[in-house]
Design a protein around this motif. Structure first.
Motif, PDB file in Angstrom:
ATOM      1  N   SER A  42      -7.358 -16.141 -33.033  1.00 34.86           N
ATOM      2  CA  SER A  42      -6.699 -17.417 -33.683  1.00 34.86           C
ATOM      3  C   SER A  42      -6.439 -17.380 -34.940  1.00 34.86           C
ATOM      4  N   THR A  43      -6.128 -16.150 -35.480  1.00 37.34           N
ATOM      5  CA  THR A  43      -5.923 -16.061 -37.010  1.00 37.34           C
ATOM      6  C   THR A  43      -4.694 -15.459 -37.161  1.00 37.34           C
ATOM      7  N   LEU A  44      -3.980 -14.710 -36.458  1.00 37.45           N
ATOM      8  CA  LEU A  44      -2.924 -13.764 -36.381  1.00 37.45           C
ATOM      9  C   LEU A  44      -1.885 -14.809 -36.598  1.00 37.45           C
ATOM     10  N   LYS A  45      -0.946 -14.800 -37.982  1.00 34.23           N
ATOM     11  CA  LYS A  45       0.069 -15.312 -38.484  1.00 34.23           C
ATOM     12  C   LYS A  45       1.408 -14.977 -38.132  1.00 34.23           C
ATOM     13  N   LYS A  46       0.999 -13.420 -38.385  1.00 36.98           N
ATOM     14  CA  LYS A  46       2.592 -12.716 -38.193  1.00 36.98           C
ATOM     15  C   LYS A  46       2.475 -11.259 -37.450  1.00 36.98           C
TER      16      LYS A  46
END
Length: 76
Positions: A42-46
């Motif tokens: 739930s933290t990966l943005k790229k």
């Protein structure tokens, strides 16, 4: 780096916001495993997948992951 090491890295670095997998020779099987693991992240943005062996099956795995993901803002 092996595909198993990539999967372990993803699992052990769940707070990471960028995951650069360019030029890792990822195929449908490895992308299937990676996107299943990322489904709980739930933290990966790229996510960078440039210069891999992405075929139609791989695109399906990626699309399924994107449909479930609410945090990814950039896919390369």
């Amino acid at each position: 780096i092996t595909k198993t090491e990539i999967a372990e890295y993803i699992t052990n670095n769940s707070q990471k916001e960028t995951l650069d997998l360019r030029c890792e020779y990822l195929n449908s099987k490895s992308l299937s495993k990676i996107t299943k693991i990322l489904a709980t992240n739930s933290t990966l943005k790229k996510l960078i997948l440039t210069n891999n062996e992405i075929e139609f099956d791989s695109v399906v795995f990626i699309a399924d992951y994107l449909a479930k993901n609410t945090t990814l803002t950039e896919l390369d």
